[in-house]
Write an enzyme that holds these catalytic residues in place. Structure first.
Site, short mmCIF file in Angstrom:
data_model
loop_
_atom_site.label_atom_id
_atom_site.label_comp_id
_atom_site.label_asym_id
_atom_site.label_seq_id
_atom_site.Cartn_x
_atom_site.Cartn_y
_atom_site.Cartn_z
N TYR A 157 0.83 -1.20 0.00
CA TYR A 157 0.00 0.00 0.00
C TYR A 157 0.87 1.25 0.00
CZ TYR A 157 -3.87 3.11 1.21
OH TYR A 157 -4.81 4.12 1.22
N LYS A 161 1.13 4.19 -2.98
CA LYS A 161 0.74 5.57 -2.73
C LYS A 161 1.91 6.55 -2.90
CE LYS A 161 -3.60 4.77 -2.05
NZ LYS A 161 -4.61 5.25 -3.01
#
Length: 252
Positions: A157, A161
């Site tokens: 994740y 990002k």
């Protein structure tokens, strides 16, 4: 109320995406909405947008698939006459607590394909359409607190990002001469269904809340407030930025 333009919000069925879609409708935009599949939540969102006096349409698509994103943009343009604001909000989070040693290639690809590739494709086809139209535009992506500060056991994740931030900066340079700004938002802890799935217990939530200077979690409308401004003409001199919205949990 005259139309201020046409917006498309991906991952709009719930949470932050839904709040953004409704806020843009309140601001006078016609709003096309996307998610992976047509659902009761997406249909009710369209009804709410229409009740606000704005046009709306559903565009089910997997944002990680090139042809589906291209066809989605084409369908929005065909239905509404153009595209002025692209909000690439769709995303997923990997399993919480999974350290690098346990991350499989399949899990890495799943998260990166949706969060990074999906944002790239949304930027790409929205940008091409806006350049073709010749009237400028706003492209807005979804980064995260973990896209500014790597977090333990959130390797996929966090990496995805961080990628959104780099993509946003590069796209801002490329599209700037066409009057198109490209920015992203980096939420901290926001009360959404995804958040409650990661932190199901009140003790975990209370412990995290204590670390936030404002001593509260954010809500989806906090992100919608930012998008409302960055989609407006008043934000015309802001581009290439990823803005933290986190209650002070992390300072740039």
């Amino acid at each position: 109320m005259s139309c201020k333009g046409i917006a498309l919000v991906t991952g709009a069925a719930q949470g932050i995406g839904r709040a953004i879609a409704l806020r843009l409708a309140d601001n006078g935009f016609d709003v096309a909405v996307n998610d992976i599949a047509v659902s009761a939540e997406l249909q009710s969102l369209v009804e709410e947008i229409q009740q606000r006096g704005r046009a709306s349409s559903i565009h089910a698509a997997d944002v990680s698939q090139d042809a589906q994103v291209r066809e989605m943009i084409e369908a929005v343009v065909q239905n509404h006459g153009g595209l002025d604001v692209m909000v690439a909000n769709a995303g997923v989070v990997g399993p919480s607590g999974m350290v690098i040693a346990d991350v499989t290639v399949e899990e890495w690809d799943r998260v990166m394909n949706i969060n990074a590739r999906g944002t790239f494709l949304s930027y790409k086809y929205a940008g091409l359409q806006m350049v073709k139209q010749g009237r400028g535009g706003r492209i807005i992506g979804a980064s995260s607190l973990t896209g500014k500060q790597g977090h333990n056991a959130q390797v996929t994740y966090s990496a995805s990002k961080f990628a959104v931030r780099g993509l946003t900066q590069a796209a801002a340079i490329e599209f700037g001469s066409h009057g198109i700004t490209v920015n992203a938002y980096a939420p901290g802890v926001i009360e959404t269904p995804m958040f409650f799935g990661l932190l199901p217990g009140p003790e975990m939530r209370d412990g995290l809340k204590a670390q936030i200077p404002l001593k509260t979690f954010g809500v989806p409308t906090d992100i919608a407030d930012f998008v409302s401004f960055i989609a407006s003409k008043e934000s015309k001199f802001i581009t290439g930025q990823t803005i933290s919205i986190n209650g002070g949990l992390f300072f740039d």
